[in-house]
Design a protein around this motif. Structure first.
Motif, mmCIF file in Angstrom:
data_model
loop_
_atom_site.group_PDB
_atom_site.id
_atom_site.type_symbol
_atom_site.label_atom_id
_atom_site.label_comp_id
_atom_site.label_asym_id
_atom_site.label_seq_id
_atom_site.Cartn_x
_atom_site.Cartn_y
_atom_site.Cartn_z
ATOM 1 N N VAL A 1 18.514 -20.592 -10.976
ATOM 2 C CA VAL A 1 17.725 -20.134 -12.121
ATOM 3 C C VAL A 1 18.675 -19.818 -13.263
ATOM 4 C CG1 VAL A 1 16.075 -18.462 -13.021
ATOM 5 C CG2 VAL A 1 15.959 -19.108 -10.617
ATOM 6 N N MET A 2 18.299 -20.229 -14.483
ATOM 7 C CA MET A 2 19.121 -19.956 -15.658
ATOM 8 C C MET A 2 18.265 -19.338 -16.753
ATOM 9 S SD MET A 2 21.173 -23.619 -15.747
ATOM 10 C CE MET A 2 22.664 -23.135 -16.612
ATOM 11 N N HIS A 3 18.699 -18.155 -17.244
ATOM 12 C CA HIS A 3 18.090 -17.510 -18.400
ATOM 13 C C HIS A 3 19.193 -17.161 -19.394
ATOM 14 C CE1 HIS A 3 13.898 -17.167 -17.161
ATOM 15 N NE2 HIS A 3 14.323 -16.859 -15.944
ATOM 16 N N ASP A 4 18.790 -16.701 -20.568
ATOM 17 C CA ASP A 4 19.774 -16.394 -21.611
ATOM 18 C C ASP A 4 20.835 -15.404 -21.154
ATOM 19 O OD1 ASP A 4 18.722 -18.093 -23.498
ATOM 20 O OD2 ASP A 4 17.414 -16.578 -24.381
ATOM 21 N N THR A 5 20.408 -14.358 -20.476
ATOM 22 C CA THR A 5 21.325 -13.267 -20.147
ATOM 23 C C THR A 5 21.637 -13.167 -18.661
ATOM 24 O OG1 THR A 5 19.462 -11.729 -20.024
ATOM 25 C CG2 THR A 5 20.608 -11.907 -22.132
ATOM 26 N N TRP A 6 21.023 -13.981 -17.827
ATOM 27 C CA TRP A 6 21.353 -13.948 -16.400
ATOM 28 C C TRP A 6 21.041 -15.275 -15.720
ATOM 29 C CZ3 TRP A 6 17.049 -14.714 -13.322
ATOM 30 C CH2 TRP A 6 15.805 -14.406 -13.885
ATOM 31 N N TRP A 7 21.916 -15.620 -14.778
ATOM 32 C CA TRP A 7 21.722 -16.791 -13.929
ATOM 33 C C TRP A 7 21.708 -16.338 -12.473
ATOM 34 C CZ3 TRP A 7 25.777 -20.918 -15.918
ATOM 35 C CH2 TRP A 7 25.499 -21.209 -17.263
ATOM 36 N N VAL A 8 20.909 -17.005 -11.666
ATOM 37 C CA VAL A 8 20.898 -16.744 -10.224
ATOM 38 C C VAL A 8 21.595 -17.897 -9.518
ATOM 39 C CG1 VAL A 8 19.486 -16.435 -8.161
ATOM 40 C CG2 VAL A 8 18.779 -15.381 -10.316
ATOM 41 N N ILE A 9 22.540 -17.555 -8.648
ATOM 42 C CA ILE A 9 23.303 -18.548 -7.900
ATOM 43 C C ILE A 9 23.137 -18.276 -6.405
ATOM 44 C CG2 ILE A 9 25.605 -19.464 -7.406
ATOM 45 C CD1 ILE A 9 26.363 -18.661 -10.286
ATOM 46 N N ARG A 10 22.759 -19.317 -5.673
ATOM 47 C CA ARG A 10 22.661 -19.220 -4.215
ATOM 48 C C ARG A 10 23.971 -19.700 -3.615
ATOM 49 N NH1 ARG A 10 18.547 -22.327 -3.330
ATOM 50 N NH2 ARG A 10 19.763 -24.197 -2.890
ATOM 51 N N GLN A 11 24.685 -18.792 -2.984
ATOM 52 C CA GLN A 11 25.956 -19.147 -2.375
ATOM 53 C C GLN A 11 25.718 -19.926 -1.079
ATOM 54 O OE1 GLN A 11 29.278 -16.126 -3.251
ATOM 55 N NE2 GLN A 11 27.554 -14.812 -2.727
ATOM 56 N N ASP A 12 26.774 -20.572 -0.582
ATOM 57 C CA ASP A 12 26.638 -21.380 0.624
ATOM 58 C C ASP A 12 26.252 -20.553 1.846
ATOM 59 O OD1 ASP A 12 27.152 -23.667 -0.761
ATOM 60 O OD2 ASP A 12 29.105 -24.088 0.161
ATOM 61 N N ASP A 13 26.484 -19.240 1.809
ATOM 62 C CA ASP A 13 26.057 -18.384 2.917
ATOM 63 C C ASP A 13 24.620 -17.903 2.730
ATOM 64 O OD1 ASP A 13 26.245 -16.562 0.860
ATOM 65 O OD2 ASP A 13 27.798 -15.327 1.782
ATOM 66 N N ASN A 14 23.914 -18.506 1.734
ATOM 67 C CA ASN A 14 22.501 -18.223 1.421
ATOM 68 C C ASN A 14 22.275 -16.867 0.756
ATOM 69 O OD1 ASN A 14 21.226 -20.658 2.225
ATOM 70 N ND2 ASN A 14 21.404 -20.043 4.383
ATOM 71 N N GLN A 15 23.351 -16.193 0.365
ATOM 72 C CA GLN A 15 23.208 -14.961 -0.410
ATOM 73 C C GLN A 15 22.984 -15.325 -1.877
ATOM 74 O OE1 GLN A 15 23.249 -11.726 0.915
ATOM 75 N NE2 GLN A 15 23.179 -12.891 2.845
ATOM 76 N N HIS A 16 21.995 -14.684 -2.512
ATOM 77 C CA HIS A 16 21.709 -14.909 -3.922
ATOM 78 C C HIS A 16 22.366 -13.809 -4.754
ATOM 79 C CE1 HIS A 16 18.682 -17.492 -2.120
ATOM 80 N NE2 HIS A 16 18.439 -18.009 -3.310
ATOM 81 N N ILE A 17 23.052 -14.218 -5.807
ATOM 82 C CA ILE A 17 23.668 -13.250 -6.701
ATOM 83 C C ILE A 17 23.233 -13.549 -8.129
ATOM 84 C CG2 ILE A 17 25.676 -12.856 -5.222
ATOM 85 C CD1 ILE A 17 27.240 -14.686 -7.118
ATOM 86 N N ARG A 18 23.296 -12.534 -8.972
ATOM 87 C CA ARG A 18 22.931 -12.687 -10.379
ATOM 88 C C ARG A 18 24.161 -12.390 -11.227
ATOM 89 N NH1 ARG A 18 17.773 -9.893 -13.356
ATOM 90 N NH2 ARG A 18 16.751 -10.970 -11.626
ATOM 91 N N ILE A 19 24.448 -13.301 -12.166
ATOM 92 C CA ILE A 19 25.580 -13.102 -13.057
ATOM 93 C C ILE A 19 25.107 -13.131 -14.504
ATOM 94 C CG2 ILE A 19 27.162 -14.223 -11.425
ATOM 95 C CD1 ILE A 19 27.236 -16.592 -13.513
ATOM 96 N N ASP A 20 25.891 -12.521 -15.370
ATOM 97 C CA ASP A 20 25.690 -12.637 -16.813
ATOM 98 C C ASP A 20 26.642 -13.726 -17.301
ATOM 99 O OD1 ASP A 20 25.639 -12.488 -19.567
ATOM 100 O OD2 ASP A 20 25.699 -10.302 -19.647
#
Length: 205
Positions: free
Chosen positions: A97-116
């Motif tokens: 998922v990509m938004h202006d101020t945050w993206w969601v990334i699913r890591q290979d271990d299936n953990q989801h993280i949010r970055i700016d």
């Protein structure tokens, strides 16, 4: 394949076909030079676009490697540890998922993280990278571009990152036959460093 351009093209075609057949597998292309990394990442991303695997807008982002373009569906590799976010340098993931101020990334271990994306700069495309970037990584399949300046150390790393399959791509104009290949990958790192100053013709003998 005979020339470097031909084996780069063949590798991208093989990667695309494997991705169509087994999209769930984690794959990575290993090479020695950043120029080849950039060419491979570009070629693979263009293939994914034609397959409709990269979606939405293409975002341009300042990273530690300069300006890069990303889309939803892009495979990435982290280049900077951030313990607060749960990010480990060298880990792989996919932008979901990509938004202006945050993206969601699913890591290979299936953990989801949010970055700016405006503050975290440690993103790079995760399709191809230097052998150094693969140290410590474990992937389902790797594609290795052999180079005349390969040595025992980097060849060992390149050939031991996969758990299922390995593809080795060798250019005949740089490595004419099996005996040349054996000699090249048998060198010590000290010997290889001195070869960097030799001409292409000398490297073939």
């Amino acid at each position: 394949n005979d020339t470097k351009e031909e084996y780069l093209t063949r590798l991208i075609q093989d990667w695309k076909q494997d991705h169509i057949l087994t999209p769930e597998r984690t794959c990575f292309v290993l090479t020695l030079t950043n120029a080849e990394v950039d060419a491979l990442n570009y070629g693979i991303r263009e293939s994914l676009k034609t397959l409709g695997k990269l979606t939405g807008d293409e975002w341009e982002l300042d990273t530690n490697r300069g300006r890069e373009r990303f889309m939803e569906g892009d495979r990435i590799q982290f280049t900077e540890t951030d313990r607060d976010l749960g990010i480990q340098n060298g880990a792989f993931g996919e932008i979901v998922v990509m938004h202006d101020t945050w993206w969601v990334i699913r890591q290979d271990d299936n953990q989801h993280i949010r970055i700016d994306p405006k503050t975290y700069k440690g993103l790079r495309h995760g399709y191809a990278g230097t052998i150094y970037k693969a140290q410590g990584a474990t992937l389902d399949k790797t594609y290795v571009l052999h180079a005349p300046l390969a040595n025992q150390n980097n060849t060992y790393v390149a050939l031991t990152r996969q758990t299922q399959d390995l593809g080795l791509y060798v250019s005949r104009d740089e490595t004419p036959d099996l005996s040349h290949l054996v000699r090249q990958i048998s060198r010590t790192s000290q010997h290889t460093a001195s070869l960097a100053y030799m001409t292409e013709t000398e490297l073939k003998h």
